[in-house]
Enzyme design. Structure first.
Site, PDB file in Angstrom:
ATOM      1  N   LYS A  36     -53.450 -26.116 -12.908  1.00  0.00           N
ATOM      2  CA  LYS A  36     -52.167 -26.496 -12.312  1.00  0.00           C
ATOM      3  C   LYS A  36     -51.316 -25.239 -12.144  1.00  0.00           C
ATOM      4  O   LYS A  36     -50.861 -24.649 -13.129  1.00  0.00           O
ATOM      5  CB  LYS A  36     -51.402 -27.485 -13.192  1.00  0.00           C
ATOM      6  CG  LYS A  36     -50.155 -28.001 -12.494  1.00  0.00           C
ATOM      7  CD  LYS A  36     -49.086 -28.486 -13.424  1.00  0.00           C
ATOM      8  CE  LYS A  36     -47.951 -27.540 -13.626  1.00  0.00           C
ATOM      9  NZ  LYS A  36     -47.239 -27.091 -12.431  1.00  0.00           N
ATOM     10  N   GLY A  71     -46.521 -19.308 -20.101  1.00  0.00           N
ATOM     11  CA  GLY A  71     -45.198 -19.717 -19.633  1.00  0.00           C
ATOM     12  C   GLY A  71     -44.177 -19.548 -20.739  1.00  0.00           C
ATOM     13  O   GLY A  71     -44.380 -18.787 -21.688  1.00  0.00           O
ATOM     14  N   GLY A  75     -44.566 -23.937 -24.272  1.00  0.00           N
ATOM     15  CA  GLY A  75     -45.769 -23.756 -25.095  1.00  0.00           C
ATOM     16  C   GLY A  75     -45.724 -24.603 -26.355  1.00  0.00           C
ATOM     17  O   GLY A  75     -46.741 -25.192 -26.761  1.00  0.00           O
ATOM     18  N   GLU A 121     -49.899 -18.006 -24.081  1.00  0.00           N
ATOM     19  CA  GLU A 121     -49.285 -16.682 -23.834  1.00  0.00           C
ATOM     20  C   GLU A 121     -47.846 -16.963 -23.444  1.00  0.00           C
ATOM     21  O   GLU A 121     -47.590 -17.537 -22.390  1.00  0.00           O
ATOM     22  CB  GLU A 121     -49.998 -15.962 -22.680  1.00  0.00           C
ATOM     23  CG  GLU A 121     -51.412 -15.538 -22.988  1.00  0.00           C
ATOM     24  CD  GLU A 121     -51.472 -14.217 -23.725  1.00  0.00           C
ATOM     25  OE1 GLU A 121     -50.410 -13.599 -23.960  1.00  0.00           O
ATOM     26  OE2 GLU A 121     -52.585 -13.811 -24.083  1.00  0.00           O
ATOM     27  N   CYS A 132     -43.216 -10.938 -18.380  1.00  0.00           N
ATOM     28  CA  CYS A 132     -43.131 -11.281 -19.803  1.00  0.00           C
ATOM     29  C   CYS A 132     -42.940 -10.026 -20.647  1.00  0.00           C
ATOM     30  O   CYS A 132     -42.370 -10.092 -21.734  1.00  0.00           O
ATOM     31  CB  CYS A 132     -44.375 -12.034 -20.240  1.00  0.00           C
ATOM     32  SG  CYS A 132     -45.898 -11.176 -19.836  1.00  0.00           S
ATOM     33  N   GLU A 176     -34.725 -14.762 -24.122  1.00  0.00           N
ATOM     34  CA  GLU A 176     -35.368 -14.229 -22.922  1.00  0.00           C
ATOM     35  C   GLU A 176     -34.535 -14.599 -21.691  1.00  0.00           C
ATOM     36  O   GLU A 176     -34.312 -15.778 -21.428  1.00  0.00           O
ATOM     37  CB  GLU A 176     -36.780 -14.815 -22.784  1.00  0.00           C
ATOM     38  CG  GLU A 176     -37.565 -14.154 -21.674  1.00  0.00           C
ATOM     39  CD  GLU A 176     -38.968 -14.741 -21.513  1.00  0.00           C
ATOM     40  OE1 GLU A 176     -39.099 -15.977 -21.522  1.00  0.00           O
ATOM     41  OE2 GLU A 176     -39.913 -13.951 -21.371  1.00  0.00           O
TER      42      GLU A 176
END
Ligand code: NAP
Length: 289
Positions: A35, A88, A93, A110, A144, A244
């Protein structure tokens, strides 16, 4: 081989990340259902068309487009999917990990980062500046591993901030496909809103050196652009130094000692990438340990 691998990917490397996940799965003898992110499905669809044109048997790689809530959850919940490989946001996650536990899937995640670059008093400042400018602003901070914290020895802090501000003032914003552009757009207007809200928070948490606003002059008004933004004198526990932002915003955190630098670097919930500029090889190895 384990069976069917469910792959759920973000928008920011819309070919590279699916490929990093897909080929290990295929080489080990699995099939995959992928996806892609809702913002960038076409890249992956074209990539899988090329695989089919190249002779990959039908049904080995399957793309399902749609939202995380609908298609993503269906992949995570499906009892025949034995592995989930996800890249993501950290929050997504956590949610996926929790759901996947219901069917005892193996999960590989990740997630996000709040990556520091430490710049020591003996560093080659020119080299450090080149790296910081590219790392913090080169993909508009949408990586990231983008440098979102600059942990700088206080002895060089003022000089470093001044020179960084001068370099950043010269960056050219524009079409990411134009070779003269330094900083392209961010992914969409929702990102502009998120980055703007962090810029507003940052005004109370540090000293705004440059930037801080969406960029709307001339042709930039047709896209989602945000000015490269630097905050100085940021405390390590400030929100802009902890969360973030995923945009062209970086925070300079002054430190007085190496112990303090290590504490600051490690003092976030993320652990993704970090770098150090110094000419002291002993300090470098101590930092690695
Ligand atoms: P995101 O919002 O977490 O979305 C990633 C993928 O998960 C998308 O395909 C999304 O679908 C899907 N999704 C969302 N909610 C879901 C749910 N509840 N169940 C199942 N799937 C769900 O992340 P993003 O904004 O696309 O990407 C940026 C993030 O990725 C940043 O945090 C960045 O640091 C991280 N990242 C990490 C690495 C790394 O290697 N560590 C590399 C690149 C990016 P929709 O698109 O439909 O929402």
């Amino acid at each position: 081989p384990i069976g069917v691998v469910g792959i759920i990917t973000p928008w920011n490397f819309p070919v590279a990340i699916p490929v990093w996940k897909l080929f290990p799965a295929l080489i080990c003898g699995n099939t995959a259902v992928i996806k892609p992110a809702s913002d960038t499905p076409a890249c992956l669809v074209r990539f899988v068309e090329l695989l089919l044109e190249g002779g990959l048997p039908e049904g080995v790689v399957n793309v399902v487009t749609g939202s995380g809530g609908e298609v993503g959850n269906a992949i995570v919940d499906h009892p025949d999917v034995r592995v989930i490989s996800f890249t993501g946001h950290t929050d997504t996650g956590v949610e996926i990990s929790r759901r996947a536990a219901e069917t005892l899937k193996r999960v590989s995640l990740e997630l996000g980062g709040k990556n520091p670059i430490v710049i020591w008093e003996d560093a080659d400042l020119g080299l450090a500046l080149d790296s910081v400018v590219w790392s913090a602003f080169g993909t508009s901070g949408q990586r990231c591993t983008a440098a979102s914290r600059l942990v700088v020895h206080r002895a060089i802090h003022d000089d470093f901030v001044q020179r960084l501000g001068q370099r950043v003032a010269k960056l050219v914003l524009g079409d990411g496909l134009d070779e003269t552009t330094d900083v392209g757009p961010v992914i969409n207007d929702a990102a502009i809103e998120r980055i703007s809200s962090y810029a507003a928070i940052g005004r109370n948490e540090g000293e705004l050196v440059i930037g801080g606003e969406p960029a709307r002059e001339g042709a930039l008004a047709k896209g989602s652009f945000f000015e490269p933004t630097i905050f100085a004198e940021v405390k390590p526990d400030a929100r802009i130094a902890q969360e973030e932002i995923f945009g062209p915003v970086t925070s300079v955190i002054p430190v007085d000692s190496w112990d303090e630098a290590v504490r600051v670097v490690n003092g976030v919930k993320y652990g993704l990438s970090s770098s150090l500029f110094t000419n002291d090889i002993g300090l470098a190895f101590r930092s690695i340990r």
